[in-house]
Every structure is written in structure tokens, then in C-alpha cells.
Design a protein around this motif. Structure first.
Motif, short mmCIF file in Angstrom:
data_model
loop_
_atom_site.label_atom_id
_atom_site.label_comp_id
_atom_site.label_asym_id
_atom_site.label_seq_id
_atom_site.Cartn_x
_atom_site.Cartn_y
_atom_site.Cartn_z
N GLY A 33 0.70 -1.28 0.13
CA GLY A 33 0.13 0.08 -0.14
C GLY A 33 1.35 1.42 -0.01
N ILE A 34 0.61 2.35 -0.99
CA ILE A 34 1.28 3.37 -0.70
C ILE A 34 0.53 4.32 -1.37
CG2 ILE A 34 4.18 2.38 -1.51
CD1 ILE A 34 3.48 3.17 -4.74
N GLY A 35 0.78 5.89 -1.12
CA GLY A 35 -0.35 6.56 -1.37
C GLY A 35 0.60 7.78 -0.88
N ALA A 73 -5.15 0.84 -5.06
CA ALA A 73 -5.64 2.66 -5.32
C ALA A 73 -5.99 3.09 -4.21
CB ALA A 73 -6.51 2.75 -6.48
N THR A 74 -5.44 4.10 -3.58
CA THR A 74 -5.87 3.80 -2.10
C THR A 74 -6.60 5.56 -2.24
OG1 THR A 74 -3.89 5.62 -2.12
CG2 THR A 74 -3.16 3.13 -1.37
N THR A 75 -7.41 5.64 -0.97
CA THR A 75 -8.11 6.62 -0.62
C THR A 75 -7.45 8.11 -0.58
OG1 THR A 75 -9.61 5.66 0.82
CG2 THR A 75 -9.86 8.01 0.72
N ALA A 76 -6.24 7.86 -0.58
CA ALA A 76 -4.99 9.54 -0.93
C ALA A 76 -4.77 9.36 -2.26
CB ALA A 76 -4.11 9.07 -0.03
N ASN A 134 -9.76 11.52 -10.26
CA ASN A 134 -9.98 10.14 -11.55
C ASN A 134 -8.10 9.86 -10.81
OD1 ASN A 134 -11.82 10.88 -12.78
ND2 ASN A 134 -10.41 12.38 -13.96
N GLY A 135 -8.05 9.59 -9.36
CA GLY A 135 -6.71 9.33 -8.62
C GLY A 135 -6.42 7.49 -8.79
N ARG A 136 -7.73 7.13 -8.59
CA ARG A 136 -7.86 5.55 -8.39
C ARG A 136 -8.28 5.08 -9.72
NH1 ARG A 136 -12.51 5.58 -4.26
NH2 ARG A 136 -12.60 6.65 -5.56
N GLU A 137 -9.09 5.71 -10.31
CA GLU A 137 -8.60 4.70 -11.62
C GLU A 137 -7.45 5.06 -12.30
OE1 GLU A 137 -12.70 7.06 -11.38
OE2 GLU A 137 -10.65 6.65 -10.69
N VAL A 192 -9.66 -1.59 -4.71
CA VAL A 192 -10.23 -0.95 -3.68
C VAL A 192 -10.18 -0.84 -2.58
CG1 VAL A 192 -10.12 0.64 -6.25
CG2 VAL A 192 -11.83 -0.68 -5.56
N MET A 193 -10.43 0.05 -1.65
CA MET A 193 -11.14 -0.33 -0.66
C MET A 193 -12.24 0.60 -0.01
SD MET A 193 -7.05 -1.35 0.88
CE MET A 193 -7.90 -1.63 2.69
N PRO A 194 -13.59 0.46 -0.28
CA PRO A 194 -14.37 1.20 -0.34
C PRO A 194 -14.63 1.18 1.16
CG PRO A 194 -15.21 0.42 -1.65
CD PRO A 194 -13.30 -0.46 -1.39
N ASN A 195 -15.21 2.72 1.55
CA ASN A 195 -15.11 2.33 3.25
C ASN A 195 -17.03 2.33 3.65
OD1 ASN A 195 -15.38 4.08 5.64
ND2 ASN A 195 -14.93 5.85 5.62
#
Length: 346
Positions: free
Chosen positions: A228-230, A269-272, A279-282, A292-295
Motif C-alpha cells: 500500500g502506497i499513497g 489504489a488508495t483513498t489518498a 480520477n486518482g484511483r482510476e 480498491v477499498m470503499p469505506n
């Protein structure tokens, strides 16, 4: 350029000076080359699938005072909360009905949420959802506690090493927190049998190119199942409130490099990423990420789990908007997979 990126794809590693060259020559052309290779390599194992994890941020109390973190114990402005066991189980029930088959329990190192309470909670989740994976992100614990978590039914553990350089680590953390303890925890977790995740912030205060190269070497040696990197994002109530944020471009470059180094790794693809770019996660998925990690946390507390400023906590990253997330992934040619998404053994 092509010689180095081709070598990375074929050999899954580089010399330190070659990693340094990539990091110091981060052009759109280089990122395009690496992301194309990373997509191909990820596709060989995962196809066009993206795994989803249901994130439950159950406590923002933390005994530590890390200089970059918004829930550090020294932040008197933080609005603290701690979910009850029943509230956490309710999150799991909602997530299960939405199709999630991995739950990620994440919290600060909260002394009042005891190890025994966590062991009992893990056991109840395991009994109620035997087809689901249970991932923990609870910081540093004694080996015996990790063993008890594993025995109770937890499968995975996330513990970012943050930086593989001791001198840099001390610039980010109070004196009592040591890199050697962090890395010992990671090795203990692997030996116990957890699928292990580590990682680092991109562009953290005082970070050098040499630090990043050391991070890549450390990750290759550890060979984690998850990375995990962001980007580092400053928080207004920390000593590093005025530090520059990490960049989208450097984060995407590093995701591609890590995918080529560890082709089967589970890389979110992190929340950060989604916080610094709409469009950061895409873009993260297109760079080689595949998670992806929805809350799943109750809406009332999402804003309070504030590790950094301006964190997105409503909208497509919320678990309730699974359909929105699916459409966003379909828009770039990928599809959401709802099964457990374990690390591929072959």
C-alpha cells in the motif's frame, strides 16, 4: 529508457542506480511505458479484475504521536470515537449484503480496545462470515498477540513500514518508535502465516530519492503479498502541517515499478490518490494497482478518521456507492470482483 524498463519487467528488480534513474527521470513518456508494462503484467494474473475490500475504521484513538498523522495522540483538536463491537458487526452485515467478501478492520493503536476484545471480535466475524477474509491494520503488537489474532481467524495484516531508512524514520516518529521494531513485526507476521501488507508514503517530509530506493529494496526482500502506497498529504494539526504533499505523478510511477517487481502482489489504489486527484484511483489501477477499498464505517464517523486533510469520505469511495464504483472501473475497461481476492499462490 526502454532498456531499464524492459529489464525491470523481465528480471523483476534493478540495480540501485537504475531505480534512482527512474525516480529522477519521471516523465509522462516513462510513466506511459511503465504503466503499459504494469497493466500487461497485472493482466497475466488478474485479468481486468479489481478486488474490493470493505474498510471499517473502528477507532481513531491512538497512543502514538507520529509527526505526520492527524489522529496522533498529541492532536487535541481531533474528535475521537470508538465503535462498539455491535457497530462493527453491523458494518460487516451491511458490507456482506453489498457483496464484500473482505473486511479490513483499521484503527489507531487504541489501548482501550484491548487485545482480548479484538480476539473475541475476530472470532465473531469469522463465525458469522466463514467465506470472508479478515484483514487487520492495528499497528505494532507483540508476536503472541499476532498469533492470537491469527488463531481467532484473521487472515491478513497491513503494517506500512513507512520508510526503510532508520534516520528518516526518526524524523517522522517520536524517539520511542523504532524502524527495527516495525520490521520485526512484519517478519513475525509473515512467519505466523498472515498474508502481509507493507508500504510507505510517497513524498513524505525529508524523503530523498535514496530513501525511496531503500524502500523498493526492502519490499523486494520482504516479498509481501500486499503493498500500500499513497501520496503524503499534510494534516493541519500536525508538526508537518506546512510540508509539501506528495505528487500523483511520483505515486503512479512507483505503483508501476512495484507491480513489475512483484507481479502477483495485491496493490490498492488508495483513498489518498483519490483525494489529490478526482480520477486518482482510476489512474492508480491503470498504473498497475488492482484493489480498491470503499469505506464501510458508519457515515457519522468517517470524517473523524482524518489521517490527513481533505480526505474524501462520501461519494464513490463510500461502500454504499458500489454501483458508482463499478461504473467508474468499467469506464477504464476494468470490472469489480466481489470474491475474497486472496494472494495467488501459483
Amino acid at each position: 529508457m526502454n532498456e531499464i524498463t524492459e529489464k525491470l519487467e523481465n528480471e523483476q528488480f534493478l540495480e540501485k542506480d537504475e531505480f534512482k534513474w527512474l525516480l529522477e527521470n519521471n516523465t509522462p513518456e516513462l510513466r506511459a511505458d511503465l504503466s503499459k508494462r504494469a497493466q500487461r503484467v497485472a493482466g497475466e494474473t488478474f485479468g481486468k479484475g479489481v478486488y474490493v475490500r470493505g474498510l471499517i475504521e473502528f477507532s481513531n484513538y491512538c497512543k502514538n504521536d507520529c509527526y505526520y498523522c492527524g489522529i496522533r495522540c498529541g492532536n487535541e483538536q481531533a474528535h475521537r470515537y470508538r465503535l462498539s463491537e455491535q457497530e462493527i458487526l453491523d458494518c460487516c452485515a451491511i458490507g456482506y449484503d453489498l457483496g464484500f467478501r473482505t473486511f479490513v478492520l483499521q484503527g489507531g493503536e487504541d489501548p482501550d480496545f484491548s487485545d482480548q476484545m479484538m480476539i473475541e471480535l475476530i472470532g465473531k466475524i469469522r463465525a458469522g462470515y466463514n467465506d470472508c477474509a479478515i484483514t487487520l491494520s492495528l499497528g505494532e503488537r507483540p508476536r503472541a498477540v499476532y498469533e492470537a489474532f491469527f488463531a481467532a481467524g484473521a487472515n491478513r495484516y497491513l503494517l506500512r513500514h513507512e520508510t526503510a531508512t532508520a534516520e528518516h524514520y526518526q524524523k517522522l516518529h517520536p524517539r520511542e518508535l523504532l524502524l527495527e521494531n516495525r520490521t520485526e513485526c512484519l517478519r513475525n507476521l509473515k512467519e505466523i502465516g498472515f498474508q502481509v501488507g507493507t508500504g510507505f508514503m510517497v513524498g513524505s517530509p525529508h524523503q530523498t530519492v535514496e530513501n525511496l530506493v531503500a524502500d523498493l529494496v526492502f519490499i523486494k526482500e520482504l516479498n509481501p503479498q500486499m503493498i500500500g502506497i499513497g501520496p503524503f498529504i499534510p494534516h493541519q494539526h500536525t508538526p508537518y502541517k506546512d510540508a509539501e504533499a506528495g505528487t500523483l505523478e511520483e505515486t503512479l510511477l512507483l505503483i508501476s515499478i512495484l507491480r513489475l517487481m512483484l507481479p502477483k502482489a495485491l496493490i490498492p489504489a488508495t483513498t489518498a490518490l483519490g483525494t489529490i486527484d478526482p480520477n486518482g484511483r482510476e489512474l492508480g489501477i491503470l498504473a498497475g494497482a488492482n484493489v480498491v477499498m470503499p469505506n464501510l464505517s458508519p457515515v457519522s464517523v468517517r470524517k473523524d478518521y482524518s489521517l490527513y486533510d481533505n480526505k474524501i469520505c462520501t461519494g464513490d469511495e463510500a461502500a454504499e456507492c458500489r454501483v458508482c464504483l463499478s461504473k467508474r472501473m468499467e469506464g477504464i475497461g476494468y470490472e469489480i470482483l466481489t470474491h475474497r481476492g486472496d494472494y495467488p499462490q501459483k
